[in-house]
Design a protein around this motif. Structure first.
Motif, PDB file in Angstrom:
ATOM      1  N   ILE A  71     109.735  29.991  37.517  1.00 14.06           N
ATOM      2  CA  ILE A  71     109.235  31.035  38.402  1.00 14.06           C
ATOM      3  C   ILE A  71     110.410  31.923  38.563  1.00 14.06           C
ATOM      4  CG2 ILE A  71     108.862  31.606  40.849  1.00 14.06           C
ATOM      5  CD1 ILE A  71     107.171  29.122  41.077  1.00 14.06           C
ATOM      6  N   VAL A  72     111.772  31.548  38.694  1.00 12.01           N
ATOM      7  CA  VAL A  72     112.853  32.522  38.741  1.00 12.01           C
ATOM      8  C   VAL A  72     113.000  33.133  37.707  1.00 12.01           C
ATOM      9  CG1 VAL A  72     115.347  32.479  38.995  1.00 12.01           C
ATOM     10  CG2 VAL A  72     114.165  31.278  40.540  1.00 12.01           C
ATOM     11  N   SER A  73     112.767  32.694  36.509  1.00 16.07           N
ATOM     12  CA  SER A  73     112.901  33.261  35.082  1.00 16.07           C
ATOM     13  C   SER A  73     111.785  34.163  34.768  1.00 16.07           C
ATOM     14  CB  SER A  73     113.065  32.246  34.192  1.00 16.07           C
ATOM     15  OG  SER A  73     112.975  32.589  32.744  1.00 16.07           O
ATOM     16  N   ALA A  74     110.559  33.856  35.235  1.00 15.35           N
ATOM     17  CA  ALA A  74     109.292  34.764  35.030  1.00 15.35           C
ATOM     18  C   ALA A  74     109.440  35.714  35.800  1.00 15.35           C
ATOM     19  CB  ALA A  74     108.092  33.830  35.146  1.00 15.35           C
ATOM     20  N   LEU A  75     110.013  35.826  36.978  1.00 13.09           N
ATOM     21  CA  LEU A  75     110.022  36.814  37.880  1.00 13.09           C
ATOM     22  C   LEU A  75     111.340  37.609  37.812  1.00 13.09           C
ATOM     23  CD1 LEU A  75     108.505  35.415  41.235  1.00 13.09           C
ATOM     24  CD2 LEU A  75     107.334  36.652  39.350  1.00 13.09           C
ATOM     25  N   GLY A  76     112.140  37.061  36.779  1.00 17.99           N
ATOM     26  CA  GLY A  76     113.216  38.046  36.785  1.00 17.99           C
ATOM     27  C   GLY A  76     114.480  38.030  38.091  1.00 17.99           C
TER      28      GLY A  76
END
Length: 253
Positions: free
Chosen positions: A90-95
């Protein structure tokens, strides 16, 4: 303040994770507890709104099996650390490059593990958690597995009655919940607590020792303090003091 917006992030294994967002300020990733949801833990009692008023954006996923997220019943969808992988994805996907991290109960345990695995929040809040909740998870999980297995025979007065009622109200798939409990939650090496070097708040209800000693957890962390708010493990979530404590800690410089 605006309305809560929901998007779906697809995990690498295909599970769709609902992520709810309120506000446009500095991101705060908020991880809810077992058999709960973003709505129950963070939205219903005003904690997310309080953070938004203080200039934050509340980013609140529903764990797989919970809320509006998928609840796969294929055992292949669960292996140790699956929630940590979901959180990191989630952290990666949302930047999310700069963010604070807040977790309650299972969410706190997962937040801690995610930091050990490389997440680097500016500040960290561990709610409803004590040292035994990290080191003795198998015993805690066994209580809930037993409740699921005896679901239809549990009556008033049974120690599992409240947990059964909460699970029933939440509408969670029992097969998926059992898989998560028995296959999906990782062990934690207490030596790894030294890796949590960011300022940390251990936030606990005055009547809550469900996950063991918050005092010992606080002492084991490099830069932590403990704060009590009114209530039991579940009851403190309904109290405005919980949201205020999170807000005030995140506003510190």
């Amino acid at each position: 303040m605006g309305e809560t917006r929901t998007q779906f992030v697809t995990a690498p294994d295909g599970a769709r994770i609902a992520v709810h967002r309120l506000g446009e300020g500095r991101p705060v990733l908020m991880l809810h507890g077992l058999f709960s949801s973003a709505e129950t833990n963070w939205i219903r009692y005003g904690h997310a709104a309080l953070l938004v008023e203080a200039g934050f954006a509340a980013i609140m996923p529903d764990w797989r099996v919970h809320g509006e997220s998928d609840a796969p019943t294929d055992p292949a969808a669960y292996s140790p650390g699956v929630l940590v992988r979901d959180a990191r994805h989630i952290v990666s996907a949302l930047g999310l490059a700069e963010f604070d991290l807040v977790g309650f109960s299972l969410g706190a345990r997962t937040a801690l593990s995610a930091v050990v695995e490389g997440l680097a929040p500016r500040r960290l809040v561990l709610g409803g958690m004590g040292i035994e909740g990290l080191s003795n998870w198998d015993s805690r999980a066994a209580f809930f597995v037993d409740m699921i297995d005896r679901f239809d025979t549990i009556g008033r007065g049974d120690p599992a009655y409240f947990a059964r009622s909460f699970l029933k109200t939440s509408g969670i798939d029992r097969t998926a919940a059992r898989l998560l409990l028995t296959r999906g939650v990782e062990g934690i090496d207490l030596a790894d607590l030294a890796k949590l070097t960011m300022p940390t708040l251990v936030l606990i209800g005055e009547e809550d020792r469900d996950n063991g000693s918050p005092e010992e957890l606080t002492a084991a962390l490099p830069d932590a303090r403990m704060e009590e708010v009114p209530g039991t493990h579940m009851g403190c979530v309904t109290k405005p003091q919980l949201g205020r404590a999170i807000r005030d800690f995140l506003l510190e410089r």
